[in-house]
Enzyme design. Structure first.
Site, short mmCIF file in Angstrom:
data_model
loop_
_atom_site.label_atom_id
_atom_site.label_comp_id
_atom_site.label_asym_id
_atom_site.label_seq_id
_atom_site.Cartn_x
_atom_site.Cartn_y
_atom_site.Cartn_z
N HIS A 91 26.82 46.58 -43.62
CA HIS A 91 27.51 47.49 -42.72
C HIS A 91 28.08 46.76 -41.50
CE1 HIS A 91 26.86 51.35 -44.55
NE2 HIS A 91 25.54 51.22 -44.58
N CYS A 143 32.76 46.80 -42.71
CA CYS A 143 33.77 47.63 -42.04
C CYS A 143 34.06 47.08 -40.65
CB CYS A 143 33.27 49.07 -41.94
SG CYS A 143 33.09 49.88 -43.55
#
Length: 320
Positions: A91, A143
């Site tokens: 992440h 991301c």
């Protein structure tokens, strides 16, 4: 720079098992990358590759402190001419800048398994510590990873290349944790009523928190000249305002994977007989993702010289 004397790597895969943020392909990504690195083409010695995942049997969990320690050891070992590589799959998030003179700016960070954020300032400081002539390539499949090395020059990105969008075809989970979720998580741990994430991280992690929060003066540099040439090279899975895809196992039993990591591995395999520059790897990875109709656009941040340099300074003849 000639081919490096040593080739050092830190590979980090975070799946966040048994949490609301669980991903599926990140550990697979770095396992596959390890095989790429030890191939004759790149020539990494397995003993020079440090591996951190949150698999149940992992010897080293990818906490913020462990990742930064591994990266610090790698930089400390580096000598002129060495090749350093960090592959992160997990992440990412965007956080409000601590640059109070620019309150609407957001900065990029990766999210270790314990949420102890590692920020663009931390990566800039690592690059600044490199001995002259050593290179440090970061491949971040996360991301909001565009710009993850603070102040690195954009070679391929939102302001340098026109973006087309085809619409995502495959079902996937974005490798992103909303900033608000991180804030709520730490508020429950620290019992401090503030929206300042730095306060929470400093309270919970102390000296292991990001330099961005421990030394905010490092961020007050908007009016200083841009740094000159350095050997930091960032291949990001997407632009700073985009998400990267984590693909679950297919019904046919295929492995889960990160879309960008997989695209890079496809590019390297399909071009095994020739040298590829950093710029070519990113452009070709964009083409793979576009053909598969992913709405993410990998970026490249580095000096002009390193944009055209061979990716990881691979050997001239991959079979040697």
């Amino acid at each position: 720079m000639e081919n490096g004397k040593k080739r050092l790597a830190v590979l980090v895969g975070c799946n966040y098992p048994n949490t609301p943020n669980e991903l599926h392909g990140c550990i697979n990504d770095v396992l596959a990358m390890r095989e790429v690195l030890i191939s004759p083409r790149f020539g990494f010695d397995q003993s020079h590759i440090e591996f951190l995942t949150d698999a149940p049997d992992s010897l080293a969990m990818p906490t913020g402190a462990n990742i930064k320690s591994a990266l610090g050891r790698m930089v400390d070992q580096a000598e002129p001419g060495d090749v350093l590589f960090f592959h992160y799959s997990g992440h990412g998030t965007r956080i409000p800048s601590v640059r109070h003179v620019h309150p609407f700016r957001q900065d990029e960070a990766i999210v270790p398994c314990d949420f102890n954020l590692i920020t663009d300032v931390d990566f800039r400081q690592l690059v600044n510590r490199l001995p002259k002539g050593a290179s440090f390539t970061i491949l971040s499949d996360s991301c909001h990873s565009g710009g993850l090395i603070d102040k690195e020059k954009e070679q391929i990105g939102p302001s340098s290349l026109t973006i087309t969008s085809n619409g995502t075809l495959l079902s996937h989970r974005p490798k992103s944790i909303p900033f608000e979720s991180i804030l709520q998580h730490f508020a429950s741990l620290t019992n401090i009523n503030t929206s300042d994430i730095g306060t929470h991280l400093l309270e919970f992690f102390g000296a292991n928190a990001s330099l961005k929060f421990r030394f905010p003066q490092l961020e007050l540099d908007l009016f200083e000249p841009q740094i000159g040439h350095d050997e930091g090279i960032l291949l990001s899975g997407c632009q700073a305002n985009e998400t990267s895809a984590d693909m679950s196992p297919t019904e046919g039993g295929g492995k889960a994977y990160g879309a960008f990591s997989n695209a890079v591995q496809i590019v390297l395999k399909e071009n095994s007989d020739r040298l590829l520059s950093n710029k070519q790897v990113v452009i070709l990875a964009r083409e793979v993702l576009q053909a598969r109709r992913f709405e993410q656009h990998p970026c490249l941040y580095c000096s002009d010289e390193n944009a055209d340099a061979a990716f990881l300074w691979q050997h001239e003849r991959s079979g040697v």
